[in-house]
Structures are given as structure tokens and as C-alpha cells.
Scaffold this motif. Sequence first.
Motif, PDB file in Angstrom:
ATOM      1  N   ALA A  15       0.841  -1.202   0.000  1.00 40.32           N
ATOM      2  CA  ALA A  15       0.000   0.000   0.000  1.00 40.32           C
ATOM      3  C   ALA A  15       0.872   1.246   0.000  1.00 40.32           C
ATOM      4  O   ALA A  15       0.633   2.183  -0.766  1.00 40.32           O
ATOM      5  CB  ALA A  15      -0.920  -0.006   1.224  1.00 40.32           C
ATOM      6  N   ARG A  20      -0.968   7.043  -3.903  1.00 35.48           N
ATOM      7  CA  ARG A  20      -2.027   7.664  -3.114  1.00 35.48           C
ATOM      8  C   ARG A  20      -1.819   7.409  -1.631  1.00 35.48           C
ATOM      9  O   ARG A  20      -1.906   8.316  -0.813  1.00 35.48           O
ATOM     10  CB  ARG A  20      -3.373   7.116  -3.562  1.00 35.48           C
ATOM     11  CG  ARG A  20      -4.517   7.713  -2.782  1.00 35.48           C
ATOM     12  CD  ARG A  20      -5.822   7.104  -3.189  1.00 35.48           C
ATOM     13  NE  ARG A  20      -6.033   7.214  -4.632  1.00 35.48           N
ATOM     14  CZ  ARG A  20      -6.632   6.284  -5.360  1.00 35.48           C
ATOM     15  NH1 ARG A  20      -7.065   5.201  -4.775  1.00 35.48           N
ATOM     16  NH2 ARG A  20      -6.800   6.422  -6.660  1.00 35.48           N
ATOM     17  N   HIS A  21      -1.527   6.128  -1.297  1.00 36.08           N
ATOM     18  CA  HIS A  21      -1.431   5.786   0.126  1.00 36.08           C
ATOM     19  C   HIS A  21      -0.125   6.293   0.717  1.00 36.08           C
ATOM     20  O   HIS A  21      -0.066   6.636   1.894  1.00 36.08           O
ATOM     21  CB  HIS A  21      -1.586   4.283   0.305  1.00 36.08           C
ATOM     22  CG  HIS A  21      -2.843   3.769  -0.315  1.00 36.08           C
ATOM     23  ND1 HIS A  21      -4.076   4.112   0.164  1.00 36.08           N
ATOM     24  CD2 HIS A  21      -3.063   2.986  -1.401  1.00 36.08           C
ATOM     25  CE1 HIS A  21      -5.011   3.541  -0.595  1.00 36.08           C
ATOM     26  NE2 HIS A  21      -4.411   2.862  -1.556  1.00 36.08           N
ATOM     27  N   ALA A  77      -5.475  -8.236   4.365  1.00 41.27           N
ATOM     28  CA  ALA A  77      -5.783  -7.229   3.345  1.00 41.27           C
ATOM     29  C   ALA A  77      -6.929  -6.343   3.811  1.00 41.27           C
ATOM     30  O   ALA A  77      -6.910  -5.127   3.621  1.00 41.27           O
ATOM     31  CB  ALA A  77      -6.129  -7.915   2.020  1.00 41.27           C
ATOM     32  N   VAL A  78      -7.946  -6.965   4.429  1.00 37.77           N
ATOM     33  CA  VAL A  78      -9.066  -6.177   4.949  1.00 37.77           C
ATOM     34  C   VAL A  78      -8.564  -5.194   6.007  1.00 37.77           C
ATOM     35  O   VAL A  78      -8.920  -4.009   6.002  1.00 37.77           O
ATOM     36  CB  VAL A  78     -10.150  -7.105   5.546  1.00 37.77           C
ATOM     37  CG1 VAL A  78     -11.220  -6.296   6.248  1.00 37.77           C
ATOM     38  CG2 VAL A  78     -10.778  -7.963   4.461  1.00 37.77           C
ATOM     39  N   THR A  81      -6.524  -2.362   4.511  1.00 33.92           N
ATOM     40  CA  THR A  81      -7.401  -1.389   3.858  1.00 33.92           C
ATOM     41  C   THR A  81      -8.087  -0.509   4.888  1.00 33.92           C
ATOM     42  O   THR A  81      -8.217   0.708   4.698  1.00 33.92           O
ATOM     43  CB  THR A  81      -8.451  -2.115   3.011  1.00 33.92           C
ATOM     44  OG1 THR A  81      -7.773  -2.989   2.115  1.00 33.92           O
ATOM     45  CG2 THR A  81      -9.297  -1.142   2.239  1.00 33.92           C
ATOM     46  N   THR A  85      -7.682   3.478   5.192  1.00 30.07           N
ATOM     47  CA  THR A  85      -8.850   4.337   5.036  1.00 30.07           C
ATOM     48  C   THR A  85      -9.002   5.296   6.212  1.00 30.07           C
ATOM     49  O   THR A  85      -9.191   6.495   6.028  1.00 30.07           O
ATOM     50  CB  THR A  85     -10.123   3.478   4.921  1.00 30.07           C
ATOM     51  OG1 THR A  85      -9.954   2.577   3.834  1.00 30.07           O
ATOM     52  CG2 THR A  85     -11.345   4.344   4.682  1.00 30.07           C
ATOM     53  N   TRP A  86      -8.917   4.736   7.433  1.00 22.01           N
ATOM     54  CA  TRP A  86      -9.282   5.553   8.589  1.00 22.01           C
ATOM     55  C   TRP A  86      -8.083   6.054   9.404  1.00 22.01           C
ATOM     56  O   TRP A  86      -8.208   7.003  10.134  1.00 22.01           O
ATOM     57  CB  TRP A  86     -10.257   4.779   9.481  1.00 22.01           C
ATOM     58  CG  TRP A  86     -11.617   4.699   8.855  1.00 22.01           C
ATOM     59  CD1 TRP A  86     -12.493   5.730   8.681  1.00 22.01           C
ATOM     60  CD2 TRP A  86     -12.257   3.549   8.291  1.00 22.01           C
ATOM     61  NE1 TRP A  86     -13.640   5.295   8.046  1.00 22.01           N
ATOM     62  CE2 TRP A  86     -13.520   3.958   7.803  1.00 22.01           C
ATOM     63  CE3 TRP A  86     -11.905   2.211   8.152  1.00 22.01           C
ATOM     64  CZ2 TRP A  86     -14.421   3.088   7.198  1.00 22.01           C
ATOM     65  CZ3 TRP A  86     -12.796   1.338   7.553  1.00 22.01           C
ATOM     66  CH2 TRP A  86     -14.026   1.786   7.074  1.00 22.01           C
TER      67      TRP A  86
END
Lengths: 108, 562
Positions: A15, A20-21, A77-78, A81, A85-86
Amino acid sequence: MFEFFLCFAGWSGLALGMDRHHQDAWNREGGERQLRTLRRVGWALLALSLAHAAGWPGDSTAALSVTWWTMALSLAAVCATAVATWQPRRLPVLGLVAAAAALLALAL
Amino acid sequence: MKPQAAPEREGFRQAMAWLHTWSGLILGWLLFAIFFTGTLSFFKTEFNLWMRPELHALPPASADVAERAQQALHRKSPDVTQWFMRLPDERQPGVTILWRGKEGGRFKTLLMNPQTGEAIETRDTMGGEFFYRFHFELRTAQKGRWTLEGRWVVGVATMLMFIALLTGVVTHRRIFKDFFTFRPTKGGQRAWLDAHNVSGVLVLPFYLMITFSGLMIFHSMYMPSGIAAAYPGPKGTDSQTYFAEMQGDTASGRSARRAPGEAAPALPLTDLAPLLASAHRTWGDARIGGLSARRDGDRAVIEVTRHDGDRLQYGPARMRFDAATGETLARMDPDSPALRTYRVIYGLHLARFAGPGMRWGLFGFGVLGSLMIATGMVLWSVKRRQQAQRKGAAAPPLKRGERLVASLNVALLGGLPLATGVFLASNRLLPLDLEGRADAELACFFGAWGLALLIGIVRPDRWGWSVLLGLAGAVFAALPVLNAFTTHTHLGVTLPAGEWMWAGMDLSFLFTGALLGWMAWRLRPARGLQAAAAAHGRSAKDTGSTASPSTPSTPSTPAAGA
């Protein structure tokens, strides 16, 4: 648990190797070389986790161990992510901690 | 998504997109129901227990549990001609016996105390078996008809799911570029597409595995010609031999070989200890999962089955003994590569091997899969709505097809959690001596779903979503309370005793209730206005955004906001 930590570290690397990340985590653009290194480390950690699952199944069979690895892969992976995201700024630290925990467990 | 690739490739991709959209939309509601109930089926045994609180606090099984159970069965029914016994394990404390007597007919179920062998009278319920049966044959009644047709429908849906997965990888070409990208704050189509992509791609190995293995389980039904070619018989296909060989057996060993109508003599009471000892010698320290007994010609035979909780393969090893002499007749553990492959695929689907952690993981993946399907369906509506809005400034009235999809989304996606909660509540509320109680519970399930359909047709908008999810949340949150008033297996008892199997169900219901309540709160109609206003303000700054803000009256877009 071991596979999960390695996978999480691997996904974090992947990531952070994406524009972007990387930007979200450090608030600046990463150089092309830096991004590539992060991606390579990520892939290497994922490969290491698979090798570990297949080669050292512990007290279960290799088939069960690889099944568990597949699950850990998706679960990690979850989680990666969710962090991206947060809590994007925590991603590098959490990735490092996960990698350190896994490598420490491997060494012990 | 703007066209960038070469025209040819774009043509292929557009064809795939078309296939993905329509294969997903047409059977999406059915797929959602299949996926949802299949997810619940990972905890089938736990649902079975929770819905039969009479099984609470059984003593641990003693070593001679099988013999005690056999004696108790013969005491209860001396003319038993066939039985299957499932021994207690960590997930299921009682002994389950299926048996039938001289008159034949359907198998009867008997639940037993593992120490005393006394029968346990439980309420009449289908329990978790309902989710399981509905999942693969759309069963609507306890002794349902049309189950074969149901399996065909589910098979077609599964095939389309497989197609939707594969075409989805082609269609959403950015999924690997956007692997970790989830932007819930963007609102509108963007957030829905992200949610659909993220829930789709992160767990893709699980979806491919579960869909493919689901198809393979009934391969003999969907693709009979291979079997017909390899196993010709005097009257068409000799499927008897095929299935026997699948079990590592011979056809004669499987068939009962009895003329119809001829009554079988009752089974003798067998000394099981030497047979079990022999099985233990063969399998080492593996556990025994169950036993069965039947007549094979003049001889009574007993089969011992290994427990299937410790390996991937479904269809565990078995040993067959002569009940009279104790002689070993056959050892069945088919080991050919093709069979092993098939059984591992089967085993992966059922996940009998999974311990609690893995089971929860698989359950979570199932929930994500249900969300992937649901977000895909909602995305269809959102996309068309926003296209319509882009053409004209004011929101035009919904087209008939769009309204239909929006209604069905509300009714079938939002209604299923409600129906599940009502089904569980009815298990506690219906009178215990009600005639046909198991089917009455199912009637409650489908009744609640029907009510959701009405709500969906009348209000296919935020109001409908919010009310349905709120109702479902209230029902789930009320389940532990209902449980406390009607049984002795409530949290006040199970938590102090550390009985996590029982407490876990109630706690999960509480959590589900809270989650659904939170979703209902987020979707409340008044909040739609705020969210739209917020999204509007954001998109004014966010020049690169392709997603247009949702308007207050946007129907069928439950969570357009942060």
C-alpha cells in the motif's frame, strides 16, 4: 497469527508503495525508487509468509496450514485497507510493528 | 471510467461489463439470500443448539457413550432396522441418532443425553438446518417438496455468480490499482463503487473457492453425461456404482439389496467396544465421529466413521464390520488423486475442519460477500440515478424499472436480516406444543420477508431502508432478552458459567442488533439532507471528483454520506 502479521506487513508495504497511500501516510510524494523498494519488500513479506505456511505447518498438515494462510492473507488485506482508510498515518508504524513481531516470533 | 484502451479491448471489456451487470442484477437478490444463509450455515451447529435450549448443560460424554446410546435406542425401539449415530464433540454435546424401524419410511431423529442415554425432548424446530437447507435447495418447509428444483435454481445462480466474479475482475479494471482504496466520505456512486470493489477484491480467493466448490458439490446433478459414459448400466446409468466408488466402496456394499415392501429383521444389539478399538488401532489418535448400522442381506453390519474435524477432506475414512462376528469387512478411505481433489473441494466448502477462529474468519468473509452483492445491486440504482440527474438539473421521477430494482433492493436485501431475526424470535415465542411448530417458525420467517416486500414496494427509499434495518436491529437486540424470559440459557446463566458456545450466540445477536440499529440511524431520512449538503460542499472543493453529489430525494441510495 504469525502468517497474519507477516501478511499485514506485506500488504502495508504494497500500500505504501502506491502513490495515493504513500501520500496519505507521509503527506508527501514518494520517489519512484522508494515506492519500488516498498513494493518489493511487501511482495517479499507475502512470499515469506506463504513459504512459512507451506514449509513449517507446525502441528497441523501443510494443506490446513496453507488454507489458514489464504484466510490470513485476505484478513490482513481487509485490515490494511481499514487502516489505510481511517488511520493512514498509522499504517507505516503498524506495518513495521507487525513485521517486527513476526520476525521476532520466527527468531525465537 | 473513460475509454482509454484500444477499441478492441474496450469492446471486450464492455461486453464483460454488460455480462457482469446483468448476470449480477438478475439473480443478485437470490444470490444474496444464498450467500447470506450460507454464511449463517457456518454456525449451523451453534444455531441448532441455541434453538433447542433443552440441550443445555448436558454432561460430558463418557468413553462408552456409543454403547450406552445403542442400548438406549434398542430399549426405546426394539425393532430398529437401521440407525446413524453422531457422537458428541466440542460443538455438539448431545448424541444425535437417526433411525427407522420395520415400517421403513422417513428417518426419525433422537437426541440423547450422552451419559444416561435418556432421550431429550426438544421443541420442534428446524434450527440452523433451515439456513443450511435454504442455502442450497431453497427449502421453504420442513419437509419441503421441490428441493431438487431448488438445487437446480441455486446451481444456475451459482454459475452466474462465478461468471459475475470472473467478469468483475475484467470490468472493474482498476481494482488492483485501487486495491486498498475505500473512500466512504466521497459519497454517491464513488463510495458505492469503492465499497463494491474493496469487498470484492480483498476476499476474492474466498469467493472463487466457495463458488466453484459450491458448483462442484452437485456435479453429478448438473453434469450427468460423464457419469453416464463411464458407468453404463443395464437401465441407463449405473450411478449406484459411481457413488459407491466415490465413497471408496463397492456397489454391493452400499445397497441394502432388499425387495421393496419386504420388512427387514431388527438389528441385534452389538458389542461395539472391540469394533471401536479396532478403528482406533487403524486411525491412530483420530477421533471417532459416528457409527451406523444396517442390514446388508442376511448380515447386520456396523460402520465406524472417523471424525472429519481434523482434515480438509470431506467424506472421512470409514471401516465396516460384521455385527455378529466383529470381523472387519472393509476399510474405506479412497485415495485416488481425482477423488481426493473432489473431497478437498467439498471439504473446503463445508469447512468442517475449521476451529472457532477460522470459522469466525470464514463467517466474516461471508458477510463481506453478502455486502459485495448488496453494494453491487445498490450501485446499479445509484449509477442510473446519477446519470439521469446529470442530464437534467432537477431529479426526474424514477423510471418503472429503476423503481422496481429499488423496491426489490429494499425488500430483499433489507428484509432478510429482519426475517432471520423474526425466525429466531419465533423459536422462543411460539407455544411449545403447537402443531407443526417447525413449519410455523418458517412461516414467521417468510411472513417477515413478505412484510419487507410490502414496505419495499411502498417506500423504495431511505425511509424504507431505515425502517427495515431498524426493525431488524430491534428484533436482534431483543433476542437475548426474550431468551432470558423464556429459557435458562440466558446470559445471566451462561456468562458466569463461562459457557461461550451459548453466551456467544446471545452476544452475537446483541452485536448484530447494535450494528443494524446504527445502520438504520445512519440511513434515517432526515440525515439524507445533511449528507447531501455536506457532499455538495465537498465536491465544490473537490474538482477532480467525477461523482456528483446525491440529492436529498435520491431514492434507493441508503448511505450516500460519510
